[in-house]
Design a protein around this motif. Structure first.
Motif, PDB file in Angstrom:
ATOM      1  N   CYS A  12       3.314   3.727 -10.836  1.00 20.92           N
ATOM      2  CA  CYS A  12       2.034   3.283 -10.299  1.00 20.92           C
ATOM      3  C   CYS A  12       1.526   2.047 -11.043  1.00 20.92           C
ATOM      4  O   CYS A  12       1.513   0.955 -10.498  1.00 20.92           O
ATOM      5  N   GLU A  67     -10.247  10.937  -7.627  1.00 18.55           N
ATOM      6  CA  GLU A  67     -11.053   9.862  -7.040  1.00 18.55           C
ATOM      7  C   GLU A  67     -10.400   8.495  -7.276  1.00 18.55           C
ATOM      8  O   GLU A  67     -10.316   7.674  -6.380  1.00 18.55           O
ATOM      9  N   CYS A  69      -7.126   7.798  -8.456  1.00 15.29           N
ATOM     10  CA  CYS A  69      -5.707   7.677  -8.123  1.00 15.29           C
ATOM     11  C   CYS A  69      -5.393   7.956  -6.664  1.00 15.29           C
ATOM     12  O   CYS A  69      -4.464   7.380  -6.111  1.00 15.29           O
ATOM     13  N   GLY A  70      -6.166   8.848  -6.049  1.00 23.37           N
ATOM     14  CA  GLY A  70      -5.950   9.165  -4.647  1.00 23.37           C
ATOM     15  C   GLY A  70      -4.554   9.690  -4.373  1.00 23.37           C
ATOM     16  O   GLY A  70      -3.886  10.222  -5.257  1.00 23.37           O
ATOM     17  N   ASP A  72      -1.921   7.855  -3.347  1.00 29.94           N
ATOM     18  CA  ASP A  72      -0.802   6.949  -3.609  1.00 29.94           C
ATOM     19  C   ASP A  72      -1.268   5.733  -4.412  1.00 29.94           C
ATOM     20  O   ASP A  72      -2.450   5.546  -4.677  1.00 29.94           O
ATOM     21  N   ARG A  73      -0.315   4.915  -4.787  1.00 31.78           N
ATOM     22  CA  ARG A  73      -0.564   3.726  -5.608  1.00 31.78           C
ATOM     23  C   ARG A  73      -1.512   2.745  -4.903  1.00 31.78           C
ATOM     24  O   ARG A  73      -2.366   2.129  -5.543  1.00 31.78           O
ATOM     25  N   HIS A  75      -3.958   3.387  -2.892  1.00 28.99           N
ATOM     26  CA  HIS A  75      -5.325   3.872  -3.049  1.00 28.99           C
ATOM     27  C   HIS A  75      -5.842   3.505  -4.441  1.00 28.99           C
ATOM     28  O   HIS A  75      -6.967   3.022  -4.574  1.00 28.99           O
ATOM     29  N   ALA A  76      -5.037   3.749  -5.465  1.00 28.07           N
ATOM     30  CA  ALA A  76      -5.458   3.459  -6.839  1.00 28.07           C
ATOM     31  C   ALA A  76      -5.753   1.971  -7.023  1.00 28.07           C
ATOM     32  O   ALA A  76      -6.765   1.600  -7.619  1.00 28.07           O
ATOM     33  N   ALA A  78      -6.629  -0.200  -4.704  1.00 26.01           N
ATOM     34  CA  ALA A  78      -7.837  -0.537  -3.937  1.00 26.01           C
ATOM     35  C   ALA A  78      -9.088  -0.006  -4.618  1.00 26.01           C
ATOM     36  O   ALA A  78     -10.107  -0.705  -4.691  1.00 26.01           O
ATOM     37  N   HIS A  79      -9.032   1.210  -5.135  1.00 31.00           N
ATOM     38  CA  HIS A  79     -10.195   1.806  -5.797  1.00 31.00           C
ATOM     39  C   HIS A  79     -10.568   1.006  -7.042  1.00 31.00           C
ATOM     40  O   HIS A  79     -11.740   0.679  -7.252  1.00 31.00           O
TER      41      HIS A  79
END
Length: 92
Positions: A12, A67, A69-70, A72-73, A75-76, A78-79
């Protein structure tokens, strides 16, 4: 899922890329801007400084969570990019 049971996802490294770091890092004496890979990131997306005293404190304090990491990578990434955007100082 309990956020205490989330572990870093192999391959990740979102936090090593998306997050800005203002403290010195070996090889990056002024820290690193957001969306730039840390120079201490190995090709296999592991940290050369993991567990070492020269690793920036902020890196060790950033803990994986559902919250952040979600699923997948992507999501992480973007977050963390959104957190960077939300915490930027206002321009005058």
């Amino acid at each position: 899922m309990d956020t205490d049971t989330v572990t870093c996802r192999p391959g990740c490294a979102a936090c090593c890329i998306a997050a800005s770091i203002t403290s010195p890092i070996p090889g990056m004496p002024h820290g690193k801007p957001a969306d730039v890979a840390c120079v201490q990131l190995n090709p296999d997306l592991t940290c050369r400084l993991f567990g070492r005293p020269e690793r920036p404190r902020v890196c060790g304090s950033l803990k994986p969570s559902l919250e952040m990491c979600g699923a997948d990578r992507l999501h992480a990434l973007a977050h963390l990019a959104e957190l960077e955007r939300l915490t930027q100082p206002l321009s005058v």
